[in-house]
Design a protein around this motif. Structure first.
Motif, PDB file in Angstrom:
ATOM      1  N   VAL A  72       0.820  -1.211   0.000  1.00  0.00           N
ATOM      2  CA  VAL A  72       0.000   0.000   0.000  1.00  0.00           C
ATOM      3  C   VAL A  72       0.855   1.261   0.000  1.00  0.00           C
ATOM      4  O   VAL A  72       0.624   2.169  -0.790  1.00  0.00           O
ATOM      5  CB  VAL A  72      -0.942   0.008   1.227  1.00  0.00           C
ATOM      6  CG1 VAL A  72      -1.689   1.316   1.333  1.00  0.00           C
ATOM      7  CG2 VAL A  72      -1.898  -1.167   1.166  1.00  0.00           C
ATOM      8  N   TRP A  73       1.858   1.310   0.853  1.00  0.00           N
ATOM      9  CA  TRP A  73       2.596   2.551   1.069  1.00  0.00           C
ATOM     10  C   TRP A  73       3.786   2.746   0.143  1.00  0.00           C
ATOM     11  O   TRP A  73       4.363   3.825   0.103  1.00  0.00           O
ATOM     12  CB  TRP A  73       3.047   2.647   2.523  1.00  0.00           C
ATOM     13  CG  TRP A  73       1.872   2.726   3.425  1.00  0.00           C
ATOM     14  CD1 TRP A  73       1.400   1.734   4.233  1.00  0.00           C
ATOM     15  CD2 TRP A  73       0.975   3.820   3.574  1.00  0.00           C
ATOM     16  NE1 TRP A  73       0.271   2.155   4.874  1.00  0.00           N
ATOM     17  CE2 TRP A  73      -0.014   3.432   4.500  1.00  0.00           C
ATOM     18  CE3 TRP A  73       0.905   5.097   3.019  1.00  0.00           C
ATOM     19  CZ2 TRP A  73      -1.049   4.277   4.875  1.00  0.00           C
ATOM     20  CZ3 TRP A  73      -0.118   5.931   3.398  1.00  0.00           C
ATOM     21  CH2 TRP A  73      -1.075   5.513   4.323  1.00  0.00           C
ATOM     22  N   LEU A  74       4.170   1.728  -0.602  1.00  0.00           N
ATOM     23  CA  LEU A  74       5.232   1.899  -1.582  1.00  0.00           C
ATOM     24  C   LEU A  74       4.676   1.807  -2.997  1.00  0.00           C
ATOM     25  O   LEU A  74       5.041   2.607  -3.864  1.00  0.00           O
ATOM     26  CB  LEU A  74       6.324   0.840  -1.393  1.00  0.00           C
ATOM     27  CG  LEU A  74       7.505   0.900  -2.354  1.00  0.00           C
ATOM     28  CD1 LEU A  74       8.246   2.224  -2.218  1.00  0.00           C
ATOM     29  CD2 LEU A  74       8.452  -0.252  -2.108  1.00  0.00           C
ATOM     30  N   ARG A  75       3.794   0.873  -3.205  1.00  0.00           N
ATOM     31  CA  ARG A  75       3.260   0.611  -4.546  1.00  0.00           C
ATOM     32  C   ARG A  75       2.636   1.855  -5.182  1.00  0.00           C
ATOM     33  O   ARG A  75       3.060   2.309  -6.233  1.00  0.00           O
ATOM     34  CB  ARG A  75       2.223  -0.500  -4.437  1.00  0.00           C
ATOM     35  CG  ARG A  75       1.557  -0.892  -5.698  1.00  0.00           C
ATOM     36  CD  ARG A  75       0.419  -1.837  -5.338  1.00  0.00           C
ATOM     37  NE  ARG A  75       0.098  -2.767  -6.382  1.00  0.00           N
ATOM     38  CZ  ARG A  75      -0.813  -3.703  -6.262  1.00  0.00           C
ATOM     39  NH1 ARG A  75      -1.455  -3.862  -5.134  1.00  0.00           N
ATOM     40  NH2 ARG A  75      -1.071  -4.509  -7.256  1.00  0.00           N
ATOM     41  N   TRP A  76       1.619   2.426  -4.565  1.00  0.00           N
ATOM     42  CA  TRP A  76       0.889   3.534  -5.175  1.00  0.00           C
ATOM     43  C   TRP A  76       1.607   4.867  -5.090  1.00  0.00           C
ATOM     44  O   TRP A  76       1.663   5.599  -6.084  1.00  0.00           O
ATOM     45  CB  TRP A  76      -0.520   3.624  -4.601  1.00  0.00           C
ATOM     46  CG  TRP A  76      -1.258   2.341  -4.838  1.00  0.00           C
ATOM     47  CD1 TRP A  76      -1.704   1.465  -3.894  1.00  0.00           C
ATOM     48  CD2 TRP A  76      -1.605   1.760  -6.104  1.00  0.00           C
ATOM     49  NE1 TRP A  76      -2.298   0.374  -4.500  1.00  0.00           N
ATOM     50  CE2 TRP A  76      -2.256   0.533  -5.854  1.00  0.00           C
ATOM     51  CE3 TRP A  76      -1.416   2.143  -7.418  1.00  0.00           C
ATOM     52  CZ2 TRP A  76      -2.724  -0.292  -6.867  1.00  0.00           C
ATOM     53  CZ3 TRP A  76      -1.880   1.319  -8.430  1.00  0.00           C
ATOM     54  CH2 TRP A  76      -2.528   0.119  -8.158  1.00  0.00           C
ATOM     55  N   PRO A  77       2.207   5.233  -3.947  1.00  0.00           N
ATOM     56  CA  PRO A  77       2.944   6.509  -3.925  1.00  0.00           C
ATOM     57  C   PRO A  77       4.136   6.527  -4.894  1.00  0.00           C
ATOM     58  O   PRO A  77       4.427   7.553  -5.505  1.00  0.00           O
ATOM     59  CB  PRO A  77       3.418   6.638  -2.480  1.00  0.00           C
ATOM     60  CG  PRO A  77       2.433   5.842  -1.699  1.00  0.00           C
ATOM     61  CD  PRO A  77       2.067   4.692  -2.581  1.00  0.00           C
ATOM     62  N   TYR A  78       4.812   5.397  -5.035  1.00  0.00           N
ATOM     63  CA  TYR A  78       5.944   5.344  -5.965  1.00  0.00           C
ATOM     64  C   TYR A  78       5.469   5.584  -7.388  1.00  0.00           C
ATOM     65  O   TYR A  78       6.061   6.388  -8.121  1.00  0.00           O
ATOM     66  CB  TYR A  78       6.661   3.995  -5.852  1.00  0.00           C
ATOM     67  CG  TYR A  78       7.746   3.833  -6.882  1.00  0.00           C
ATOM     68  CD1 TYR A  78       8.935   4.544  -6.771  1.00  0.00           C
ATOM     69  CD2 TYR A  78       7.583   2.996  -7.981  1.00  0.00           C
ATOM     70  CE1 TYR A  78       9.936   4.423  -7.723  1.00  0.00           C
ATOM     71  CE2 TYR A  78       8.573   2.870  -8.934  1.00  0.00           C
ATOM     72  CZ  TYR A  78       9.744   3.578  -8.804  1.00  0.00           C
ATOM     73  OH  TYR A  78      10.721   3.457  -9.752  1.00  0.00           O
ATOM     74  N   LEU A  79       4.408   4.915  -7.794  1.00  0.00           N
ATOM     75  CA  LEU A  79       3.898   5.089  -9.152  1.00  0.00           C
ATOM     76  C   LEU A  79       3.363   6.508  -9.358  1.00  0.00           C
ATOM     77  O   LEU A  79       3.539   7.085 -10.435  1.00  0.00           O
ATOM     78  CB  LEU A  79       2.825   4.042  -9.451  1.00  0.00           C
ATOM     79  CG  LEU A  79       3.351   2.602  -9.523  1.00  0.00           C
ATOM     80  CD1 LEU A  79       2.196   1.628  -9.637  1.00  0.00           C
ATOM     81  CD2 LEU A  79       4.325   2.436 -10.664  1.00  0.00           C
ATOM     82  N   ALA A  80       2.744   7.071  -8.339  1.00  0.00           N
ATOM     83  CA  ALA A  80       2.272   8.454  -8.440  1.00  0.00           C
ATOM     84  C   ALA A  80       3.456   9.414  -8.580  1.00  0.00           C
ATOM     85  O   ALA A  80       3.391  10.387  -9.341  1.00  0.00           O
ATOM     86  CB  ALA A  80       1.435   8.818  -7.217  1.00  0.00           C
ATOM     87  N   ALA A  81       4.546   9.130  -7.877  1.00  0.00           N
ATOM     88  CA  ALA A  81       5.738   9.979  -7.976  1.00  0.00           C
ATOM     89  C   ALA A  81       6.356   9.886  -9.368  1.00  0.00           C
ATOM     90  O   ALA A  81       6.801  10.896  -9.928  1.00  0.00           O
ATOM     91  CB  ALA A  81       6.756   9.574  -6.911  1.00  0.00           C
ATOM     92  N   VAL A  82       6.395   8.684  -9.947  1.00  0.00           N
ATOM     93  CA  VAL A  82       6.925   8.528 -11.307  1.00  0.00           C
ATOM     94  C   VAL A  82       6.058   9.319 -12.290  1.00  0.00           C
ATOM     95  O   VAL A  82       6.565   9.992 -13.181  1.00  0.00           O
ATOM     96  CB  VAL A  82       7.002   7.039 -11.702  1.00  0.00           C
ATOM     97  CG1 VAL A  82       7.349   6.886 -13.172  1.00  0.00           C
ATOM     98  CG2 VAL A  82       8.023   6.318 -10.833  1.00  0.00           C
ATOM     99  N   LEU A  83       4.753   9.241 -12.117  1.00  0.00           N
ATOM    100  CA  LEU A  83       3.849  10.001 -12.984  1.00  0.00           C
ATOM    101  C   LEU A  83       4.057  11.504 -12.803  1.00  0.00           C
ATOM    102  O   LEU A  83       4.071  12.255 -13.782  1.00  0.00           O
ATOM    103  CB  LEU A  83       2.399   9.624 -12.700  1.00  0.00           C
ATOM    104  CG  LEU A  83       1.360  10.239 -13.633  1.00  0.00           C
ATOM    105  CD1 LEU A  83       1.612   9.822 -15.071  1.00  0.00           C
ATOM    106  CD2 LEU A  83      -0.032   9.815 -13.197  1.00  0.00           C
ATOM    107  N   ALA A  84       4.262  11.942 -11.568  1.00  0.00           N
ATOM    108  CA  ALA A  84       4.515  13.365 -11.310  1.00  0.00           C
ATOM    109  C   ALA A  84       5.818  13.818 -11.971  1.00  0.00           C
ATOM    110  O   ALA A  84       5.880  14.919 -12.538  1.00  0.00           O
ATOM    111  CB  ALA A  84       4.563  13.623  -9.808  1.00  0.00           C
ATOM    112  N   VAL A  85       6.838  12.979 -11.931  1.00  0.00           N
ATOM    113  CA  VAL A  85       8.100  13.296 -12.614  1.00  0.00           C
ATOM    114  C   VAL A  85       7.853  13.440 -14.108  1.00  0.00           C
ATOM    115  O   VAL A  85       8.368  14.364 -14.756  1.00  0.00           O
ATOM    116  CB  VAL A  85       9.170  12.220 -12.323  1.00  0.00           C
ATOM    117  CG1 VAL A  85      10.353  12.344 -13.271  1.00  0.00           C
ATOM    118  CG2 VAL A  85       9.639  12.314 -10.888  1.00  0.00           C
ATOM    119  N   GLY A  86       7.036  12.552 -14.665  1.00  0.00           N
ATOM    120  CA  GLY A  86       6.710  12.632 -16.086  1.00  0.00           C
ATOM    121  C   GLY A  86       5.986  13.913 -16.444  1.00  0.00           C
ATOM    122  O   GLY A  86       6.258  14.530 -17.475  1.00  0.00           O
ATOM    123  N   VAL A  87       5.079  14.336 -15.585  1.00  0.00           N
ATOM    124  CA  VAL A  87       4.348  15.580 -15.831  1.00  0.00           C
ATOM    125  C   VAL A  87       5.290  16.776 -15.722  1.00  0.00           C
ATOM    126  O   VAL A  87       5.224  17.711 -16.523  1.00  0.00           O
ATOM    127  CB  VAL A  87       3.150  15.712 -14.856  1.00  0.00           C
ATOM    128  CG1 VAL A  87       2.534  17.096 -14.931  1.00  0.00           C
ATOM    129  CG2 VAL A  87       2.109  14.639 -15.159  1.00  0.00           C
TER     130      VAL A  87
END
Length: 136
Positions: A72-87
């Motif tokens: 829960v605490w690594l899976r979704w925040p990590y992917l959200a952070a990667v998406l934020a880097v992309g944006v």
């Protein structure tokens, strides 16, 4: 329904999946641009990073999580952070030569890894140590 190979994905490999996918796509895009005579720079695009995140989401079901909290605490925040880097990187111009120099070897690595794992799974199934993958 997602189809998996039956062997868990190590956490460190999963952490690299979105970036490796994005780099491979950018490298192949840059190679196509070089072959067609496109400009010397390629503009980074957030949809490419979004696709990398989507691959990460698809692969996250096969990850060998070492602790329950990671799911829960690594899976979704990590992917959200990667998406934020992309944006944040959307619109940044990068030399095509650099993208091709990085992306083509990453693509070759991913293809080689695919064939290695496929051969390994077949050998394990032949030896009776693993069930063959179900058809997708």
């Amino acid at each position: 329904m997602l189809c998996t190979v039956g062997r868990p994905l190590p956490l460190t490999a999963w952490l690299a999946v979105p970036f490796l996918f994005s780099i491979a796509v950018l490298g192949l895009t840059g190679l196509g641009g070089l072959l067609l005579g496109a400009p010397a720079y390629l503009v980074l695009s957030s949809p490419v990073f979004g696709a990398g995140v989507a691959v990460g989401v698809a692969a996250s079901g096969t990850v060998l999580w070492t602790a329950r909290w990671q799911r829960v605490w690594l899976r979704w925040p990590y992917l959200a952070a990667v998406l934020a880097v992309g944006v944040l990187l959307d619109g940044v111009r990068v030399p095509v030569v650099a993208l091709v120099g990085l992306g083509v070897p990453v693509t070759a690595l991913l293809v080689a890894q695919y064939f290695h794992e496929r051969r390994r799974t077949a050998e394990l199934a032949e030896a009776g140590l693993a069930a063959p993958s179900p058809p997708c």
